[in-house]
Design an enzyme around this catalytic site. Structure first.
Site, short mmCIF file in Angstrom:
data_model
loop_
_atom_site.label_atom_id
_atom_site.label_comp_id
_atom_site.label_asym_id
_atom_site.label_seq_id
_atom_site.Cartn_x
_atom_site.Cartn_y
_atom_site.Cartn_z
CE LYS A 212 2.42 -2.37 -4.34
NZ LYS A 212 2.09 -2.01 -2.95
CD GLN B 16 0.72 -8.82 -2.58
OE1 GLN B 16 1.35 -9.50 -3.36
NE2 GLN B 16 -0.50 -8.43 -2.84
CG ASP C 174 -1.90 -1.15 1.20
OD1 ASP C 174 -2.25 -1.62 0.11
OD2 ASP C 174 -2.29 -1.61 2.29
N GLY D 279 -4.57 -4.16 -3.74
CA GLY D 279 -5.56 -3.14 -4.06
C GLY D 279 -4.78 -1.90 -4.46
CG HIS D 280 -2.10 -1.95 -6.99
ND1 HIS D 280 -1.23 -2.54 -7.88
CD2 HIS D 280 -1.79 -2.45 -5.77
CE1 HIS D 280 -0.44 -3.38 -7.22
NE2 HIS D 280 -0.77 -3.35 -5.94
P1 GDP Z 1 -0.74 0.38 -3.55
O1 GDP Z 1 -1.33 -0.90 -3.07
O2 GDP Z 1 0.72 0.45 -3.33
O3 GDP Z 1 -1.10 0.71 -4.97
O4 GDP Z 1 -1.38 1.53 -2.64
P2 GDP Z 1 -2.93 1.67 -2.22
O5 GDP Z 1 -3.69 2.18 -3.37
O6 GDP Z 1 -3.42 0.44 -1.57
O7 GDP Z 1 -2.82 2.72 -1.05
C1 GDP Z 1 -2.30 3.99 -1.26
C2 GDP Z 1 -3.37 4.99 -0.81
O8 GDP Z 1 -2.78 6.27 -0.70
C3 GDP Z 1 -4.48 5.16 -1.83
O9 GDP Z 1 -5.67 5.48 -1.16
C4 GDP Z 1 -4.01 6.34 -2.68
O10 GDP Z 1 -5.08 7.02 -3.30
C5 GDP Z 1 -3.34 7.17 -1.64
N1 GDP Z 1 -2.21 8.00 -2.10
C6 GDP Z 1 -1.26 7.71 -3.01
N2 GDP Z 1 -0.32 8.68 -3.06
C7 GDP Z 1 -0.69 9.60 -2.15
C8 GDP Z 1 -0.12 10.83 -1.69
O11 GDP Z 1 0.96 11.25 -2.12
N3 GDP Z 1 -0.79 11.50 -0.72
C9 GDP Z 1 -1.97 11.06 -0.19
N4 GDP Z 1 -2.54 11.78 0.76
N5 GDP Z 1 -2.53 9.91 -0.58
C10 GDP Z 1 -1.89 9.18 -1.54
P1 IMO Z 2 -0.90 -4.12 -2.26
O1 IMO Z 2 -0.48 -4.65 -3.60
C1 IMO Z 2 -0.94 -4.50 2.06
C2 IMO Z 2 -1.03 -8.54 3.72
C3 IMO Z 2 -2.28 -9.00 4.42
C4 IMO Z 2 -1.71 -9.99 5.42
C5 IMO Z 2 -0.58 -10.64 4.62
C6 IMO Z 2 -0.96 -11.95 3.96
O2 IMO Z 2 -2.20 -3.41 -2.30
O3 IMO Z 2 0.20 -3.33 -1.63
P2 IMO Z 2 -2.51 -12.66 1.95
O4 IMO Z 2 -3.90 -12.24 1.57
O5 IMO Z 2 -1.49 -12.37 0.92
O6 IMO Z 2 -2.48 -14.07 2.43
O7 IMO Z 2 -2.17 -11.77 3.24
O8 IMO Z 2 -0.20 -9.71 3.63
N1 IMO Z 2 -1.24 -8.06 2.34
C7 IMO Z 2 -1.17 -6.77 1.99
N2 IMO Z 2 -0.99 -5.66 2.74
N3 IMO Z 2 -1.04 -4.39 0.73
C8 IMO Z 2 -1.21 -5.49 -0.04
O9 IMO Z 2 -1.19 -5.44 -1.40
C9 IMO Z 2 -1.31 -6.75 0.59
N4 IMO Z 2 -1.50 -8.01 0.16
C10 IMO Z 2 -1.44 -8.80 1.23
O10 IMO Z 2 -2.93 -7.93 5.05
O11 IMO Z 2 -1.13 -9.30 6.50
MG MG Z 3 -2.87 -1.57 -1.83
#
Ligand code: GDP
Ligand code: IMO
Ligand code: MG
Length: 429
Positions: free
Chosen positions: A16, A230, A13, A40-41
């Site tokens: 990416k 991840q 998270d 979840g991206h």
């Molecule tokens: P990923 O899994 O690495 O793609 O990241 P996620 O989408 O799960 O989580 C990143 C969260 O931070 C999302 O809700 C984005 O919309 C948000 N986000 C990304 N870059 C920024 C930033 O620079 N500032 C803020 N406030 N939110 C951001």
């Molecule tokens: P993105 O791509 C954050 C965490 C889960 C749990 C552990 C194992 O959005 O960054 P799993 O479902 O793989 O068996 O869970 O890894 N986890 C993540 N945490 N971002 C993710 O993906 C994750 N994918 C799995 O919360 O602790």
């Molecule tokens: Mg994510």
């Protein structure tokens, strides 16, 4: 040509998805190399928010091809929910989406097994997203899996039924009562029915030998960006085992997850937040249980993109970041969510871990929160809004000093700075 890489350096998270979307106009092909719908991206532009779980984050640029690589595991029902959402928003992902024949399928019973395993672990549960990730990779490595390339086979249903029966036997043996267990609020039978419908629909997709396609594309001078899911601290080999996911999230995973030789790996972009978060169980040395942690959670909207669970928050952890940089061969750093630290008058940054009388320079075998205490350096916060920063030279001095300190410690430049969730809130240095 070489394959550039964007991957996460922390516990997932990091942002990416946003960065892949921002980089997509520079590439011909975006390719996911591991993980599944545990990811979840989030991508935000034009006032709209999209969350992708299986589809690469380049899908919003119709001129770029998006490949779901062999290292990814796919739940067809979740994939089709994503495709349908994109269609509702006026896009046609079928046109620029390619799926590897070698990607493994997540069966509904893999999800039941995930639930059974987690419930059996009790207090030591991993905090899995319950998408069936562990059981599906277990079947892959146990050589029992079913792959996307098998969906048109005459014996597909028979193979499905055989594997399902094996799974149910294991689940029954575990004592887990699955009869009323819901999968995304659906009964097992309804989920299974919709899963088969999605399998039928998958036949409309371009299902390819992605390793050949990618290598031929590179030979032809096409540019490829690999998208990680991840983060490094969730890597099955190097993360905080057993509180990890079941794939190699690091650069090495690009080679096995796409069929790319190590010689073909190009620039590795490592994405990290200006602080740390973690969702699920497991050690987290810099975790905050106080108002500062809450401030990060609320300000950063730190709730899981896949499960909605609140993310645990804490200060930036340099020993963990340096370890991640080493494992991935990172060339360039991308710092996300600097804006979330705007309200903090002072910012802590963990420089070492203290274990008894010992100051740890390197990352330990086991990160035990009970035995390890973070050692912090306190830095001045910028305590200012970043909304008016349109280039790096506009950022407050204290933020520039924070970045400079990280660069000196890690030995790499922070080339990209993200100051908000929107595509446009991205500064390049
Ligand atoms: P990923 O899994 O690495 O793609 O990241 P996620 O989408 O799960 O989580 C990143 C969260 O931070 C999302 O809700 C984005 O919309 C948000 N986000 C990304 N870059 C920024 C930033 O620079 N500032 C803020 N406030 N939110 C951001
Ligand atoms: P993105 O791509 C954050 C965490 C889960 C749990 C552990 C194992 O959005 O960054 P799993 O479902 O793989 O068996 O869970 O890894 N986890 C993540 N945490 N971002 C993710 O993906 C994750 N994918 C799995 O919360 O602790
Ligand atoms: Mg994510």
């Amino acid at each position: 040509m070489k394959v550039d890489v964007i991957l996460g350096l922390q516990w997932g998270d990091e942002g990416k998805g946003k960065i892949v979307d921002v980089f997509t106009p520079r590439y011909d092909i975006i390719a996911r190399f591991q993980g599944g719908p545990n990811a979840g991206h989030t991508i935000i532009f034009g006032g709209n928010k999209y969350v992708l779980h299986t589809i690469p984050s380049g899908i919003f640029h119709p001129q770029t091809l998006n490949v779901i690589g062999n290292g990814v595991i796919i739940d067809p029902l979740i994939l089709y929910r994503e495709i349908d959402k994109l269609r509702e928003a006026g896009m046609e992902p079928k046109d620029n989406l390619l799926v590897s024949k070698r990607a493994h399928l997540i069966l509904p019973t893999h999800r039941l097994m995930d639930a059974a395993l987690e419930s059996g672990k009790g207090a030591t549960k991993i905090g899995s997203t319950l998408k069936g990730i562990g059981p599906t990779y277990t079947d892959k490595y146990g050589r029992n899996g079913i792959r996307v390339g098998n969906i048109a086979d005459h014996d597909f249903n028979a193979r499905y039924e055989k594997l399902k029966a094996e799974h149910l036997e294991i689940i029954r043996h575990s004592g887990f009562d699955y009869s009323h267990h819901l999968l995304d609020s659906l009964s097992f039978d309804t989920y299974e029915e919709k899963w088969f419908e999605a399998i039928r629909r998958m036949k409309e997709l371009k299902i390819i030998d992605s390793e050949i396609f990618l290598n031929q594309s590179l030979d032809a001078g096409k540019s490829v960006l690999a998208e990680g899911a991840q983060g490094t601290m969730l890597d099955v080999d190097f993360g905080s085992y057993p509180f990890v996911t079941s794939s190699n999230t690091i650069t090495a995973g690009v080679c096995s997850g796409l069929g790319i030789s190590p010689h073909r790996v190009g620039i590795v972009y490592g994405v990290f937040k200006a602080y740390c978060t973690r969702v699920g169980s497991g050690p987290f040395p810099t975790e905050l249980h106080d108002d500062d942690g809450e401030k990060m959670r609320v300000g950063g909207m730190e709730f899981g993109s896949t499960t909605g669970r609140p993310r645990r928050c804490g200060w930036l952890d340099l020993p963990a970041l340096k370890y991640s940089v080493m494992l991935n061969g990172v060339d360039s750093l991308v710092m996300m969510k600097a804006d979330v630290l705007n309200p903090f008058p002072a910012i802590n940054i963990c420089t070492h871990y203290q274990s008894g009388n010992e100051l740890l320079e390197s990352f330990p075998f086991e990160l035990d929160d009970q035995k390890i205490q973070p050692v912090y350096r306190k830095m001045k916060g910028w305590n200012a809004d970043l909304d008016n920063c349109s280039q790096v030279s506009d950022i407050p001095d204290a933020l520039a000093a924070y970045i400079q300190y990280i660069e000196e410690e890690v030995g790499l430049p922070v080339d990209i700075l993200s100051i908000g969730p929107d595509r446009l809130q991205t500064l390049e240095r």
